[in-house]
Design a protein around this motif. Structure first.
Motif, PDB file in Angstrom:
ATOM      1  N   THR A 121       0.919  -1.880  12.435  1.00 56.80           N
ATOM      2  CA  THR A 121       0.322  -0.719  11.770  1.00 56.80           C
ATOM      3  C   THR A 121      -0.083   0.326  12.806  1.00 56.80           C
ATOM      4  O   THR A 121       0.097   1.534  12.589  1.00 56.80           O
ATOM      5  N   PHE A 142      -0.993   7.655   0.409  1.00 54.68           N
ATOM      6  CA  PHE A 142      -1.327   7.175   1.758  1.00 54.68           C
ATOM      7  C   PHE A 142      -2.815   6.836   1.897  1.00 54.68           C
ATOM      8  O   PHE A 142      -3.689   7.666   1.605  1.00 54.68           O
ATOM      9  N   ASP A 143      -3.077   5.609   2.316  1.00 49.21           N
ATOM     10  CA  ASP A 143      -4.427   5.111   2.625  1.00 49.21           C
ATOM     11  C   ASP A 143      -5.371   5.019   1.425  1.00 49.21           C
ATOM     12  O   ASP A 143      -6.553   4.738   1.594  1.00 49.21           O
ATOM     13  N   ARG A 190       8.025   7.359   9.464  1.00 48.56           N
ATOM     14  CA  ARG A 190       8.106   5.909   9.625  1.00 48.56           C
ATOM     15  C   ARG A 190       9.498   5.341   9.356  1.00 48.56           C
ATOM     16  O   ARG A 190       9.819   4.243   9.838  1.00 48.56           O
ATOM     17  N   ARG A 242       1.108   4.153  12.749  1.00 52.87           N
ATOM     18  CA  ARG A 242       0.148   5.260  12.588  1.00 52.87           C
ATOM     19  C   ARG A 242       0.285   6.255  13.747  1.00 52.87           C
ATOM     20  O   ARG A 242      -0.008   7.431  13.599  1.00 52.87           O
ATOM     21  N   HIS A 272      -9.557   1.132   5.892  1.00 51.24           N
ATOM     22  CA  HIS A 272      -9.179   1.902   4.701  1.00 51.24           C
ATOM     23  C   HIS A 272      -9.074   0.908   3.538  1.00 51.24           C
ATOM     24  O   HIS A 272      -8.801  -0.275   3.741  1.00 51.24           O
ATOM     25  N   ASP A 291      -6.985   0.740   0.833  1.00 50.16           N
ATOM     26  CA  ASP A 291      -5.810   0.656  -0.041  1.00 50.16           C
ATOM     27  C   ASP A 291      -5.208  -0.741  -0.180  1.00 50.16           C
ATOM     28  O   ASP A 291      -4.587  -1.041  -1.205  1.00 50.16           O
ATOM     29  N   ASN A 292      -5.387  -1.610   0.805  1.00 47.20           N
ATOM     30  CA  ASN A 292      -4.917  -2.994   0.657  1.00 47.20           C
ATOM     31  C   ASN A 292      -6.019  -3.907   0.119  1.00 47.20           C
ATOM     32  O   ASN A 292      -5.757  -4.773  -0.729  1.00 47.20           O
ATOM     33  N   GLY A 345       3.271  -0.181   2.611  1.00 48.48           N
ATOM     34  CA  GLY A 345       2.263  -0.061   3.661  1.00 48.48           C
ATOM     35  C   GLY A 345       2.834   0.688   4.847  1.00 48.48           C
ATOM     36  O   GLY A 345       3.456   1.741   4.691  1.00 48.48           O
ATOM     37  N   SER A 346       2.681   0.104   6.035  1.00 53.96           N
ATOM     38  CA  SER A 346       3.230   0.769   7.220  1.00 53.96           C
ATOM     39  C   SER A 346       4.578   0.158   7.619  1.00 53.96           C
ATOM     40  O   SER A 346       5.037   0.346   8.736  1.00 53.96           O
ATOM     41  N   ALA A 397       0.815  -1.219   0.000  1.00 55.82           N
ATOM     42  CA  ALA A 397       0.000   0.000   0.000  1.00 55.82           C
ATOM     43  C   ALA A 397       0.842   1.259   0.000  1.00 55.82           C
ATOM     44  O   ALA A 397       2.029   1.240   0.307  1.00 55.82           O
ATOM     45  N   ASN A 398       0.188   2.326  -0.362  1.00 53.54           N
ATOM     46  CA  ASN A 398       0.676   3.721  -0.322  1.00 53.54           C
ATOM     47  C   ASN A 398       1.516   4.106  -1.545  1.00 53.54           C
ATOM     48  O   ASN A 398       1.402   5.212  -2.033  1.00 53.54           O
TER      49      ASN A 398
END
Ligand code: HSE
Length: 294
Positions: A172, A17-18, A223, A176, A125, A127-128, A248-249, A11-12
């Motif tokens: 995650t 983002f998201d 991050r 966040r 969210h 995005d994934n 992602g995160s 993701a992202n």
């Protein structure tokens, strides 16, 4: 028996983002069958997850609830290549696996749009879950009618993706928590322009433009500090003109190259420097989940 295969997702893509994510060729496979013991049975994952809190089962149950049918006594087996808490969408994979398994069980009454709506609500969210359902590179958001909208963007075939997967997890929630609460107008303008440039450059194959585009100000700067050796990985990527983003995160980082020999050199260098990590060449999965009755 029902068999469902779901791709991992990243993701992202730095500046999305998201709302942006891409499905890649690492997969989890789930099977669903009637349990003659008349109770829930889950295998193929740690014992702690072999209960009704399992995300695959929660996804399965969500479809039953949506259809207002009793949840059958189901036997679920999980075979996963997708590492947990590494920024490769493992929770989305489980949710989509469970949703798709139950949908197949009840003759595919739900459309992908309906599965996406349930999955987005469960995950928080889209995005994934969007690329896990539709495959490819998806931009997804919740619209003014509370519907989840998805737009797929093409990805140029000349790009190679390399997942650099550290031997440590990042949750995650932790990733966040380090994000600031506000952004300046200048940073928002930077973000909007760069995410538009990213969706353009990812389709044209212009890697120097892609490198310029993947200059995030929303999450990556905060991050990167959580990822040990991020700066060293970034320096190695820079030497090979590879574009790097936090998947992602995190903790996974994704490198994009536009020449197979550079990808090969990147892999060898990283494997030599980080022997405890996994460095894996992946391709874009353009299909999303697959389900079938065996
Ligand atoms: N967009 C999410 C994040 C992906 O970056 O926090 C991880 O679920």
């Amino acid at each position: 028996m029902i068999k469902v295969t779901v791709p991992a997702t990243s993701a992202n893509l730095s500046v999305g983002f998201d709302c942006i994510g891409i499905a890649v060729t690492m997969h989890s496979t789930f099977t669903f069958s009637k349990n003659p013991d008349q109770q829930l049975s889950i295998s193929g994952c740690p014992v702690d997850f072999q209960n009704a809190d399992n995300l695959v089962y929660k996804g399965f149950k969500a479809v039953c609830d949506f259809l207002a049918v009793p949840v059958p006594a189901v036997k679920i087996n999980i075979q996963s290549d997708v590492p947990v808490s590494r920024g490769l969408g493992s929770s989305a994979v489980c949710i989509v696996g469970g949703l798709a398994g139950a949908n197949q069980w009840f003759d595919n009454q739900l459309s992908n749009e309906q599965l996406l709506a349930i999955a987005t609500k469960m995950e928080g969210h889209p995005d994934n879950v969007a690329p896990a359902i539709y495959g490819g590179l998806c931009m997804a958001f919740v619209d003014s009618n509370s519907q989840v909208q998805v737009v797929k963007y093409p990805v140029n075939d000349e790009y190679q993706f390399t997942a650099i997967i550290p031997n440590f997890k990042i949750s995650t929630a932790d990733a966040r928590r380090v994000l600031p609460a506000e952004m300046s107008y200048a940073d928002v303008t930077h973000q909007v322009s760069h995410s538009m440039l990213m969706t353009h450059a990812i389709s044209t194959g212009n890697i120097s433009q892609l490198g310029e585009a993947m200059d995030d100000r929303m999450h990556e700067p905060f991050r990167q500090k959580l990822i040990n050796h991020f700066d060293r990985v970034k320096a190695i990527c820079n030497q090979l003109a590879a574009v790097l983003y936090v998947s992602g995160s995190g903790s996974t980082m994704m490198a994009i190259t536009n020449a197979p020999d550079k990808q090969q050199q990147l892999r060898l260098t990283l494997e030599d420097e980080f022997p405890e990590w996994t460095v894996k060449a992946v391709k874009v999965d353009n299909d999303g989940f697959k389900s079938e009755v065996l």
